[in-house]
Design a protein around this motif. Structure first.
Motif, PDB file in Angstrom:
ATOM      1  N   ASP A   1      49.703  40.023  31.468  1.00  0.00           N
ATOM      2  CA  ASP A   1      48.837  40.859  32.526  1.00  0.00           C
ATOM      3  C   ASP A   1      47.377  40.640  31.912  1.00  0.00           C
ATOM      4  N   GLU A   2      46.980  40.571  30.859  1.00  0.00           N
ATOM      5  CA  GLU A   2      45.601  40.484  30.569  1.00  0.00           C
ATOM      6  C   GLU A   2      45.198  39.229  30.966  1.00  0.00           C
TER       7      GLU A   2
ATOM      8  N   ARG B   1      46.255  37.165  33.105  1.00  0.00           N
ATOM      9  CA  ARG B   1      46.249  37.014  34.676  1.00  0.00           C
ATOM     10  C   ARG B   1      45.128  37.928  35.162  1.00  0.00           C
ATOM     11  N   GLN B   2      44.657  38.908  34.504  1.00  0.00           N
ATOM     12  CA  GLN B   2      43.350  39.384  35.093  1.00  0.00           C
ATOM     13  C   GLN B   2      42.265  38.639  34.847  1.00  0.00           C
ATOM     14  N   ARG B   3      42.128  38.091  33.377  1.00  0.00           N
ATOM     15  CA  ARG B   3      41.158  37.183  33.225  1.00  0.00           C
ATOM     16  C   ARG B   3      40.964  35.955  34.263  1.00  0.00           C
TER      17      ARG B   3
ATOM     18  N   SER C   1      53.575  31.650  35.923  1.00  0.00           N
ATOM     19  CA  SER C   1      52.234  32.134  35.416  1.00  0.00           C
ATOM     20  C   SER C   1      51.272  31.299  35.824  1.00  0.00           C
TER      21      SER C   1
ATOM     22  N   ARG D   1      42.089  35.839  37.140  1.00  0.00           N
ATOM     23  CA  ARG D   1      41.684  36.362  38.741  1.00  0.00           C
ATOM     24  C   ARG D   1      40.128  36.592  38.627  1.00  0.00           C
ATOM     25  N   VAL D   2      39.458  37.128  37.741  1.00  0.00           N
ATOM     26  CA  VAL D   2      38.067  37.570  37.616  1.00  0.00           C
ATOM     27  C   VAL D   2      37.176  36.318  37.512  1.00  0.00           C
TER      28      VAL D   2
ATOM     29  N   HIS E   1      48.599  31.061  40.361  1.00  0.00           N
ATOM     30  CA  HIS E   1      47.008  30.962  40.592  1.00  0.00           C
ATOM     31  C   HIS E   1      46.704  29.765  41.321  1.00  0.00           C
TER      32      HIS E   1
ATOM     33  N   GLU F   1      37.551  34.628  41.008  1.00  0.00           N
ATOM     34  CA  GLU F   1      36.794  35.264  42.189  1.00  0.00           C
ATOM     35  C   GLU F   1      35.121  34.919  41.958  1.00  0.00           C
TER      36      GLU F   1
ATOM     37  N   GLU G   1      36.796  30.632  32.162  1.00  0.00           N
ATOM     38  CA  GLU G   1      35.921  31.418  31.878  1.00  0.00           C
ATOM     39  C   GLU G   1      34.577  30.828  31.352  1.00  0.00           C
TER      40      GLU G   1
END
Ligand code: 13P
Ligand code: SF4
Length: 384
Positions: free
Chosen positions: A21-22, A24-26, A49, A28-29, A53, A32, A351
């Protein structure tokens, strides 16, 4: 190169996706923040997974087309190395192609290298009295009457320098979704007594030639480890490189018979990288995208046995709860290199991209790309 512990790439590590989940969130951010500057392409064999994306998913042909059409500044290729190389060749110089893990290669692609193919090519030219299409004024035109050539055809699953070799010698790339059309094109350029040299997957070459109506005597295998069988090679229209995919070698006729013994109405579709006997025992064969469509179009209640990589089969089963989609190999058959693309690598890559840092860029040297694009463009034109 991004470096995470290899343990995260093991098949058992599939469970590590569950606590992602973490990650996935990273992802997505970062996506975006990158917005339209980014396009993520995902091959059908990628784990769920990663697929969640992807902006686009597909077989290797579709993904090449999507890369060629994309205007995105960054194309992140979630697949294997040869696919990302093709994307780099097909995109503009200002576009940046990266992979979450550059170690994700393809064992079949590694079975043919430039020195071995070039030496096979020279021996065939010398011994079979054939011309090199590169010596023709326009190798894109069919061979003139009375002339015979050796036309090279490489499967997409090959390194960029082999695609360049093929492009330079008037040949073409094919994928599992267009092999018959491409081989037809190549035969016209080879002329009446010419030959096609097909590498690296002997099975795709053989299955396609059989489907086009050719017989066993029309094909001979070139094994770079063995002395050539010149008698067989002289009579052959197709010279097939001795390459294969270890994932698709796991399928056999007994698995199909077992499924049909349990479910006489079961439908069976396999990838053409499978052995000829497996393809012949199936109801259909085709690329990963064709397999996806076959399942999508099958009537509700169908039982469908599939001979291809396990992540695609499991995803199709989950996507179509009104059908029962099962892998022919009960022992599972992951592509270990496709599986080397983990969401942790994707998160880190994106990132860093947000920070303006480019890592894991795939760059095909210009001199190679200039010839390779000839072979890729010929393929794209044949299908269009
Ligand atoms: P597709 O072009 O059918 O996606 O195949 C690629 C591949 O590597 C199959 O093993
Ligand atoms: Fe290569 Fe086989 Fe994996 Fe496809 S499934 S990428 S041919 S090793």
């Amino acid at each position: 190169m991004l470096s995470l512990p290899l343990a995260s790439c093991t098949v058992e590590g599939a469970n590590s996706d569950a606590d992602s989940d973490e990650l996935r969130q990273r992802i997505r951010v970062a996506r975006e923040k990158l917005g339209d500057r980014l396009m993520i392409l995902g091959h059908h064999y990628q784990r769920d997974s990663i697929i969640e994306h992807a902006d686009e998913t597909g077989d290797s042909f579709l993904l090449a087309e999507m890369a060629a059409a994309s205007k995105a500044e960054h194309i992140v290729f979630c697949g294997v190395h040869f696919m990302a190389e093709s994307a780099d060749i097909l995109t503009g110089d200002e576009q940046i192609v990266t992979m979450p893990n550059v170690r994700a290669g393809c064992s079949m692609a590694d079975m043919a290298d430039l020195p071995d193919v070039a030496s096979c090519w020279n021996e065939l030219l010398d011994n079979c009295g054939l011309g090199d299409p590169a010596t023709r004024e326009d190798p894109d035109l069919p061979a003139p009457d009375g002339e015979s050539y050796l036309v090279p055809v490489t499967y997409m699953n090959s390194s960029a320098d082999l695609k360049a070799f093929v492009g330079h010698h008037g040949g073409v790339v094919c994928t599992s979704s267009n092999a018959a059309g491409v081989l037809g094109w190549a035969l016209e350029r080879a002329g009446k007594d010419g030959k096609v040299l097909f590498f690296p997957d002997q099975h795709l070459g053989r299955n396609t030639a059989l489907q086009m109506g050719y017989g066993d005597d029309d094909m001979a295998v070139w094994n770079p480890m063995l002395a050539p069988d010149w008698q067989a090679l002289a009579g052959a229209t197709f010279v097939l490189w001795h390459g294969y995919c270890s994932v698709h070698q796991r399928f056999n006729v007994e698995q199909i018979e077992e499924l049909r013994a349990m479910h006489p109405d079961a439908l069976v579709i396999v990838h053409p990288e499978c052995d000829r006997e497996v393809v012949e025992a199936s109801d259909a064969s085709g690329s990963t995208e064709m397999i996806r469509k076959f399942v999508a179009d099958a009537p509700t209640g169908s039982i469908i046995g599939v001979g291809t990589e396990i992540h695609l089969v499991k995803r199709l089963d989950a996507q179509y709860p009104d059908k029962y989609v099962v892998c022919l190999d009960a022992g599972l058959c992951p592509c270990s290199t496709m599986y080397m693309i983990h969401p942790a690598y994707l998160a880190e890559l994106l990132e860093r991209m947000v920070e303006g840092e480019v890592v894991n860029r795939i760059v095909v040297p210009k001199q190679i790309a200039d010839d390779a694009i000839l072979a890729l463009d010929r393929m794209l034109a044949i299908v269009a």
